[in-house]
Structure formats: structure tokens, C-alpha cells
Enzyme design. Structure first.
Site, PDB file in Angstrom:
ATOM      1  N   VAL A  85      40.162   2.628  45.904  1.00 35.49           N
ATOM      2  CA  VAL A  85      39.189   1.446  45.357  1.00 35.49           C
ATOM      3  C   VAL A  85      38.952   0.487  46.455  1.00 35.49           C
ATOM      4  O   VAL A  85      39.960   0.120  47.220  1.00 35.49           O
ATOM      5  CB  VAL A  85      39.907   0.732  44.295  1.00 35.49           C
ATOM      6  CG1 VAL A  85      39.125  -0.364  43.764  1.00 35.49           C
ATOM      7  CG2 VAL A  85      40.185   1.607  43.121  1.00 35.49           C
ATOM      8  N   ILE A  86      37.670   0.514  46.915  1.00 35.95           N
ATOM      9  CA  ILE A  86      37.286  -0.249  47.883  1.00 35.95           C
ATOM     10  C   ILE A  86      36.372  -1.581  47.783  1.00 35.95           C
ATOM     11  O   ILE A  86      35.573  -1.379  46.751  1.00 35.95           O
ATOM     12  CB  ILE A  86      36.628   0.556  48.960  1.00 35.95           C
ATOM     13  CG1 ILE A  86      37.325   1.499  49.628  1.00 35.95           C
ATOM     14  CG2 ILE A  86      36.028  -0.271  50.274  1.00 35.95           C
ATOM     15  CD1 ILE A  86      36.670   2.511  50.383  1.00 35.95           C
ATOM     16  N   HIS A  92      34.681  -6.191  41.078  1.00 33.32           N
ATOM     17  CA  HIS A  92      35.344  -4.609  40.237  1.00 33.32           C
ATOM     18  C   HIS A  92      36.774  -4.236  40.741  1.00 33.32           C
ATOM     19  O   HIS A  92      37.410  -3.764  39.891  1.00 33.32           O
ATOM     20  CB  HIS A  92      34.244  -3.907  40.543  1.00 33.32           C
ATOM     21  CG  HIS A  92      34.112  -3.220  41.961  1.00 33.32           C
ATOM     22  ND1 HIS A  92      33.423  -3.587  42.823  1.00 33.32           N
ATOM     23  CD2 HIS A  92      34.940  -2.239  42.549  1.00 33.32           C
ATOM     24  CE1 HIS A  92      33.683  -2.996  44.194  1.00 33.32           C
ATOM     25  NE2 HIS A  92      34.584  -2.224  43.586  1.00 33.32           N
ATOM     26  N   ARG A 131      44.510   5.096  56.020  1.00 28.42           N
ATOM     27  CA  ARG A 131      45.732   5.245  55.294  1.00 28.42           C
ATOM     28  C   ARG A 131      45.239   6.715  54.664  1.00 28.42           C
ATOM     29  O   ARG A 131      46.092   7.071  53.722  1.00 28.42           O
ATOM     30  CB  ARG A 131      45.660   4.248  53.904  1.00 28.42           C
ATOM     31  CG  ARG A 131      46.061   2.625  54.900  1.00 28.42           C
ATOM     32  CD  ARG A 131      45.812   1.753  53.803  1.00 28.42           C
ATOM     33  NE  ARG A 131      46.296   0.537  54.462  1.00 28.42           N
ATOM     34  CZ  ARG A 131      45.772  -0.119  55.556  1.00 28.42           C
ATOM     35  NH1 ARG A 131      44.778   0.431  56.051  1.00 28.42           N
ATOM     36  NH2 ARG A 131      46.322  -1.198  55.984  1.00 28.42           N
TER      37      ARG A 131
HETATM   38  N1  RBF Z   1      36.097   3.891  41.285  1.00 27.54           N
HETATM   39  C1  RBF Z   1      36.947   3.994  42.395  1.00 27.54           C
HETATM   40  O1  RBF Z   1      37.527   4.914  42.530  1.00 27.54           O
HETATM   41  N2  RBF Z   1      36.492   3.409  43.649  1.00 27.54           N
HETATM   42  C2  RBF Z   1      36.015   2.385  43.588  1.00 27.54           C
HETATM   43  O2  RBF Z   1      35.622   1.748  44.719  1.00 27.54           O
HETATM   44  C3  RBF Z   1      34.826   2.002  42.555  1.00 27.54           C
HETATM   45  N3  RBF Z   1      34.099   1.147  42.734  1.00 27.54           N
HETATM   46  C4  RBF Z   1      33.268   0.597  41.395  1.00 27.54           C
HETATM   47  C5  RBF Z   1      32.461  -0.213  41.753  1.00 27.54           C
HETATM   48  C6  RBF Z   1      31.932  -0.812  40.242  1.00 27.54           C
HETATM   49  C7  RBF Z   1      30.948  -2.032  40.534  1.00 27.54           C
HETATM   50  C8  RBF Z   1      32.125  -0.117  39.239  1.00 27.54           C
HETATM   51  C9  RBF Z   1      31.117  -0.580  38.097  1.00 27.54           C
HETATM   52  C10 RBF Z   1      32.643   1.011  39.121  1.00 27.54           C
HETATM   53  C11 RBF Z   1      33.381   1.383  40.551  1.00 27.54           C
HETATM   54  N4  RBF Z   1      34.219   2.635  40.485  1.00 27.54           N
HETATM   55  C12 RBF Z   1      34.972   2.757  41.481  1.00 27.54           C
HETATM   56  C13 RBF Z   1      34.210   3.494  39.372  1.00 27.54           C
HETATM   57  C14 RBF Z   1      35.622   3.329  38.035  1.00 27.54           C
HETATM   58  O3  RBF Z   1      36.661   3.640  38.557  1.00 27.54           O
HETATM   59  C15 RBF Z   1      34.945   4.018  36.951  1.00 27.54           C
HETATM   60  O4  RBF Z   1      34.703   5.349  37.213  1.00 27.54           O
HETATM   61  C16 RBF Z   1      33.589   3.722  36.210  1.00 27.54           C
HETATM   62  O5  RBF Z   1      33.507   2.265  35.997  1.00 27.54           O
HETATM   63  C17 RBF Z   1      33.468   4.327  35.043  1.00 27.54           C
HETATM   64  O6  RBF Z   1      34.364   4.041  33.977  1.00 27.54           O
END
Ligand code: RBF
Length: 159
Positions: A85-86, A92, A131
Site C-alpha cells: 500500500v503506497i 486511502h 523493502r
Molecule cells: N491496493 C493496494 O494493495 N495498494 C495500494 O496502494 C492501493 N491504493 C489504492 C488507492 C485508492 C484510491 C483505491 C480506491 C484503492 C487502492 N487499492 C490499493 C486497492 C484496494 O486495496 C482494493 O483492491 C480496492 O479498493 C477494491 O476493494
């Protein structure tokens, strides 16, 4: 005491348990590196290919959902969740990170097996690359090592 995860006992063995690895496809250039490190580490500790199953979910938010389902089957000694998650322009990451951490802990507690948090929670891409086998270690390897250690402890309780 060293920085990061402590050394694990090299003799730690995968035994005959099965390991599920759940990989978030979001930021896959990072998460696939985490996956490869985790798979390699399990193999180095004696897991055969058919003891390791890899599953994919769209993003980190979905990691605990599948981890819970997999743990419920009773087929796995441990589940290893891998994601990245970045931080972006909005908040978010905070919502996702907290939900994932709680969800993973709940899955572990509800089903009585280790469910590992191999999720990078980074401010930028560089931190994540560092990492995932870069300057600051490899969180996929560390998550697999932690899984092996936890499986070993759980096994000792069952004996
Ligand atoms: N999922 C990740 O694994 N890493 C992220 O950095 C990430 N950034 C997101 C940013 C936004 C604005 C949204 C809406 C979703 C993001 N997601 C990310 C996806 C999230 O984990 C998930 O798959 C979706 O929100 C669908 O439920």
C-alpha cells in the site's frame, strides 16, 4: 539487538504443512517480488512445491477476505498475506492499512492458524522497492520466515 526481524533458527522446518500465499495484484512490480521471496524461503526450509499454493486478489483490501476463507478450510498450516500500500494524494492508505491489519489478525484468531502481515505500508515507490529485496531487506522473505516460526510454535503446542 539487531534492527528488523530477529534471526530465525536455520533448522526451522516447514514440516508437512501446507502454506497459502495470498498476493495483492495492486503494485504488482513490488508484490510479485514479495511472493517470489516468500516461495523461495518456504522451499529453502523444506516445503515441496505442492505444499505451497499461491492465490491472487485485486488489492490489499481483499487480502483478509481470502485469508479468512483459506484459513476456514482447515487445509493450511499458515496463510501469508503479501501486499504493498503506497501513499497517494488522498487518505486511502490509512483506511486500507488499518482494515487489512485488523482483518488479518481476526482471521488468525478466528481460525487458530498464523496469518502473516506481509504488507508494505510505504510513503512512496522507493520505500517499497527498498523493502522488496532492496536496501532495507525483503518483507516477503521475512513474512515467510515468521510463518515458519509460528507454525513451529503452534506445532509444539499440539504435541
Ligand atoms: N491496493 C493496494 O494493495 N495498494 C495500494 O496502494 C492501493 N491504493 C489504492 C488507492 C485508492 C484510491 C483505491 C480506491 C484503492 C487502492 N487499492 C490499493 C486497492 C484496494 O486495496 C482494493 O483492491 C480496492 O479498493 C477494491 O476493494
Amino acid at each position: 539487538m539487531g534492527k528488523g526481524a530477529p534471526e530465525i533458527n536455520e533448522a526451522l522446518s516447514a514440516g508437512d504443512g501446507r502454506f497459502a500465499i495470498v498476493v495483492a495484484r495492486w503494485n504488482d512490480s513490488i508484490t510479485y517480488k514479495l511472493r517470489d521471496g516468500a516461495v523461495e524461503t518456504l522451499k529453502e526450509h523444506g516445503a515441496s512445491p505442492d505444499q505451497i499454493e499461491v492465490f491472487y486478489v485485486p488489492g490489499s483490501f481483499e487480502l483478509p477476505m481470502l485469508a479468512d476463507k483459506l484459513a476456514l478450510t482447515g487445509n493450511y498450516a499458515a496463510v501469508i498475506c503479501l501486499g504493498a500500500v503506497i501513499q497517494g494524494d488522498t487518505m486511502h492508505h490509512e483506511y486500507i492499512n488499518h482494515a487489512v491489519a485488523h482483518g488479518i489478525m481476526n482471521a488468525a484468531r478466528d481460525h487458530g492458524i498464523p496469518v502473516m502481515f506481509g504488507v508494505l505500508t510505504c510513503m512512496n515507490d522507493k520505500q517499497a522497492m527498498d523493502r522488496a529485496g532492496g536496501l532495507v531487506g525483503h518483507k516477503g522473505i521475512e513474512a515467510a520466515q515468521a510463518a515458519l516460526e509460528m507454525v513451529s510454535v503452534y506445532r509444539s503446542l499440539a504435541d
